[in-house]
Design a protein around this motif. Sequence first.
Motif, PDB file in Angstrom:
ATOM      1  N   ILE A   1       1.329  10.387  -3.448  1.00  0.00           N
ATOM      2  CA  ILE A   1       1.340  10.010  -2.207  1.00  0.00           C
ATOM      3  C   ILE A   1      -0.039   9.805  -1.293  1.00  0.00           C
ATOM      4  CG2 ILE A   1       2.234  10.652   0.091  1.00  0.00           C
ATOM      5  CD1 ILE A   1       4.513   9.820  -1.725  1.00  0.00           C
ATOM      6  N   ILE A   2      -1.003  10.871  -1.727  1.00  0.00           N
ATOM      7  CA  ILE A   2      -2.293  10.614  -1.059  1.00  0.00           C
ATOM      8  C   ILE A   2      -3.083   9.474  -1.188  1.00  0.00           C
ATOM      9  CG2 ILE A   2      -4.451  11.626  -0.978  1.00  0.00           C
ATOM     10  CD1 ILE A   2      -3.248  14.464  -0.792  1.00  0.00           C
ATOM     11  N   ILE A   3      -2.881   9.035  -2.919  1.00  0.00           N
ATOM     12  CA  ILE A   3      -3.517   7.734  -3.319  1.00  0.00           C
ATOM     13  C   ILE A   3      -2.934   6.483  -2.624  1.00  0.00           C
ATOM     14  CG2 ILE A   3      -3.803   6.408  -5.264  1.00  0.00           C
ATOM     15  CD1 ILE A   3      -4.141   9.009  -6.988  1.00  0.00           C
TER      16      ILE A   3
ATOM     17  N   HIS B   1       6.686   5.196   3.815  1.00  0.00           N
ATOM     18  CA  HIS B   1       5.204   4.802   3.978  1.00  0.00           C
ATOM     19  C   HIS B   1       5.281   3.349   4.000  1.00  0.00           C
ATOM     20  CE1 HIS B   1       2.919   8.441   4.254  1.00  0.00           C
ATOM     21  NE2 HIS B   1       3.516   9.093   3.312  1.00  0.00           N
ATOM     22  N   ILE B   2       5.824   2.662   3.026  1.00  0.00           N
ATOM     23  CA  ILE B   2       5.909   1.296   2.900  1.00  0.00           C
ATOM     24  C   ILE B   2       6.484   0.774   3.992  1.00  0.00           C
ATOM     25  CG2 ILE B   2       6.873  -0.763   1.464  1.00  0.00           C
ATOM     26  CD1 ILE B   2       4.301   1.028   0.203  1.00  0.00           C
ATOM     27  N   LYS B   3       7.646   1.339   4.357  1.00  0.00           N
ATOM     28  CA  LYS B   3       8.347   0.541   5.859  1.00  0.00           C
ATOM     29  C   LYS B   3       7.468   0.735   6.975  1.00  0.00           C
ATOM     30  CE  LYS B   3      12.605   1.444   8.292  1.00  0.00           C
ATOM     31  NZ  LYS B   3      12.490   1.975   9.717  1.00  0.00           N
ATOM     32  N   THR B   4       6.854   1.681   7.105  1.00  0.00           N
ATOM     33  CA  THR B   4       5.672   2.036   8.287  1.00  0.00           C
ATOM     34  C   THR B   4       4.690   1.021   8.266  1.00  0.00           C
ATOM     35  OG1 THR B   4       6.467   4.263   8.313  1.00  0.00           O
ATOM     36  CG2 THR B   4       4.461   3.513   9.618  1.00  0.00           C
ATOM     37  N   LYS B   5       4.224   0.652   6.874  1.00  0.00           N
ATOM     38  CA  LYS B   5       2.946  -0.118   6.804  1.00  0.00           C
ATOM     39  C   LYS B   5       3.442  -1.726   7.031  1.00  0.00           C
ATOM     40  CE  LYS B   5      -1.374  -0.862   6.040  1.00  0.00           C
ATOM     41  NZ  LYS B   5      -2.260  -0.079   6.866  1.00  0.00           N
TER      42      LYS B   5
ATOM     43  N   LYS C   1       9.612   9.357   0.583  1.00  0.00           N
ATOM     44  CA  LYS C   1       8.615   9.446   1.247  1.00  0.00           C
ATOM     45  C   LYS C   1       7.822   8.134   1.223  1.00  0.00           C
ATOM     46  CE  LYS C   1       7.323  14.427   1.578  1.00  0.00           C
ATOM     47  NZ  LYS C   1       6.729  15.440   1.095  1.00  0.00           N
ATOM     48  N   VAL C   2       7.650   7.815  -0.244  1.00  0.00           N
ATOM     49  CA  VAL C   2       6.861   6.230  -0.455  1.00  0.00           C
ATOM     50  C   VAL C   2       7.401   5.207   0.264  1.00  0.00           C
ATOM     51  CG1 VAL C   2       6.590   4.821  -2.262  1.00  0.00           C
ATOM     52  CG2 VAL C   2       6.213   7.147  -2.756  1.00  0.00           C
ATOM     53  N   ASP C   3       8.901   5.116   0.283  1.00  0.00           N
ATOM     54  CA  ASP C   3       9.926   4.121   0.842  1.00  0.00           C
ATOM     55  C   ASP C   3       9.374   4.254   2.369  1.00  0.00           C
ATOM     56  OD1 ASP C   3      10.971   3.167  -1.320  1.00  0.00           O
ATOM     57  OD2 ASP C   3      12.881   4.507  -1.164  1.00  0.00           O
TER      58      ASP C   3
ATOM     59  N   HIS D   1       4.319  -3.398  -1.089  1.00  0.00           N
ATOM     60  CA  HIS D   1       5.349  -3.096  -1.969  1.00  0.00           C
ATOM     61  C   HIS D   1       4.847  -2.897  -3.279  1.00  0.00           C
ATOM     62  CE1 HIS D   1       8.984  -3.349   0.572  1.00  0.00           C
ATOM     63  NE2 HIS D   1       7.845  -4.455   1.336  1.00  0.00           N
ATOM     64  N   LYS D   2       3.895  -3.591  -3.640  1.00  0.00           N
ATOM     65  CA  LYS D   2       3.249  -3.464  -4.913  1.00  0.00           C
ATOM     66  C   LYS D   2       2.710  -1.863  -5.224  1.00  0.00           C
ATOM     67  CE  LYS D   2      -0.449  -4.843  -7.020  1.00  0.00           C
ATOM     68  NZ  LYS D   2      -1.678  -5.630  -7.193  1.00  0.00           N
ATOM     69  N   TYR D   3       1.884  -1.545  -4.021  1.00  0.00           N
ATOM     70  CA  TYR D   3       1.459  -0.131  -4.318  1.00  0.00           C
ATOM     71  C   TYR D   3       2.520   0.807  -4.284  1.00  0.00           C
ATOM     72  CZ  TYR D   3      -3.296  -2.219  -2.717  1.00  0.00           C
ATOM     73  OH  TYR D   3      -4.491  -2.763  -2.797  1.00  0.00           O
ATOM     74  N   GLY D   4       3.371   0.554  -3.556  1.00  0.00           N
ATOM     75  CA  GLY D   4       4.584   1.429  -3.349  1.00  0.00           C
ATOM     76  C   GLY D   4       5.293   1.569  -4.980  1.00  0.00           C
ATOM     77  N   GLU D   5       5.607   0.527  -5.282  1.00  0.00           N
ATOM     78  CA  GLU D   5       6.096   0.597  -6.810  1.00  0.00           C
ATOM     79  C   GLU D   5       5.230   1.287  -7.756  1.00  0.00           C
ATOM     80  OE1 GLU D   5       8.933   0.586  -9.183  1.00  0.00           O
ATOM     81  OE2 GLU D   5       9.235  -0.396  -7.200  1.00  0.00           O
ATOM     82  N   ASN D   6       3.813   1.216  -7.682  1.00  0.00           N
ATOM     83  CA  ASN D   6       3.175   1.798  -8.518  1.00  0.00           C
ATOM     84  C   ASN D   6       3.159   3.334  -8.433  1.00  0.00           C
ATOM     85  OD1 ASN D   6       2.229  -0.806  -9.705  1.00  0.00           O
ATOM     86  ND2 ASN D   6       0.229  -0.729  -8.627  1.00  0.00           N
ATOM     87  N   THR D   7       3.286   3.739  -7.160  1.00  0.00           N
ATOM     88  CA  THR D   7       3.384   5.031  -6.980  1.00  0.00           C
ATOM     89  C   THR D   7       4.795   5.710  -7.483  1.00  0.00           C
ATOM     90  OG1 THR D   7       1.830   4.821  -4.822  1.00  0.00           O
ATOM     91  CG2 THR D   7       3.169   6.629  -4.884  1.00  0.00           C
ATOM     92  N   LYS D   8       5.961   4.894  -7.152  1.00  0.00           N
ATOM     93  CA  LYS D   8       7.014   5.410  -7.777  1.00  0.00           C
ATOM     94  C   LYS D   8       7.083   5.524  -9.457  1.00  0.00           C
ATOM     95  CE  LYS D   8       9.944   3.335  -3.992  1.00  0.00           C
ATOM     96  NZ  LYS D   8      10.876   2.491  -3.836  1.00  0.00           N
TER      97      LYS D   8
END
Length: 185
Positions: free
Chosen positions: A17-19, A174-178, A170-172, A118-125
Amino acid sequence: MDQALKNDLTDKMNKAIIILEKELSGLRTGRSSANLLDPVVVEVYGSKMPISQVGTVSTPDAKTISVQVWDKSMVKTVEKAIADANLGLNPSSDGQIIRMSLPILSQERRHELVKIAHKYGENTKVALRNIRRDGMEHLKKMEKDGAISKDDHHNIGEEIQKLTDDFTSKVDQHIKTKEEEILKV
């Protein structure tokens, strides 16, 4: 749940999540951010250094980023590194200070940035799922070695899945906020 395993998985998921937060902070949203220059690497004194190690990066206002270069002889090198980073910034120097005005983002560019987020989020997932898989493999090994029962394996496995689901949400978020931040004009 085996507390050591849970702590280990939680630590690894927190690091993922930090990354993600660091990657998202580098995406331009129309407002200046010192993190926007994080990918810039400057070649100084025969080695490559992040821009933060050759000068002070600041945001004097919402549309400007400035870099105060510590060594006056490095101003041109830093200016060239910023231009070569393909961030869409045009640096201009004034003595030891390099200033960049952020151009207004077009709607098309905003949508491209949302896709990148969204790509960053998917990589984190994917990273979270890999951490979960490692935890589940550890459980299988523990059961095989007789350290835990089949019921414990099942219960701990459910806890690992719940932990993974919590971090995925949490990832979702962060992505929604961004995404909202990027699309806000």
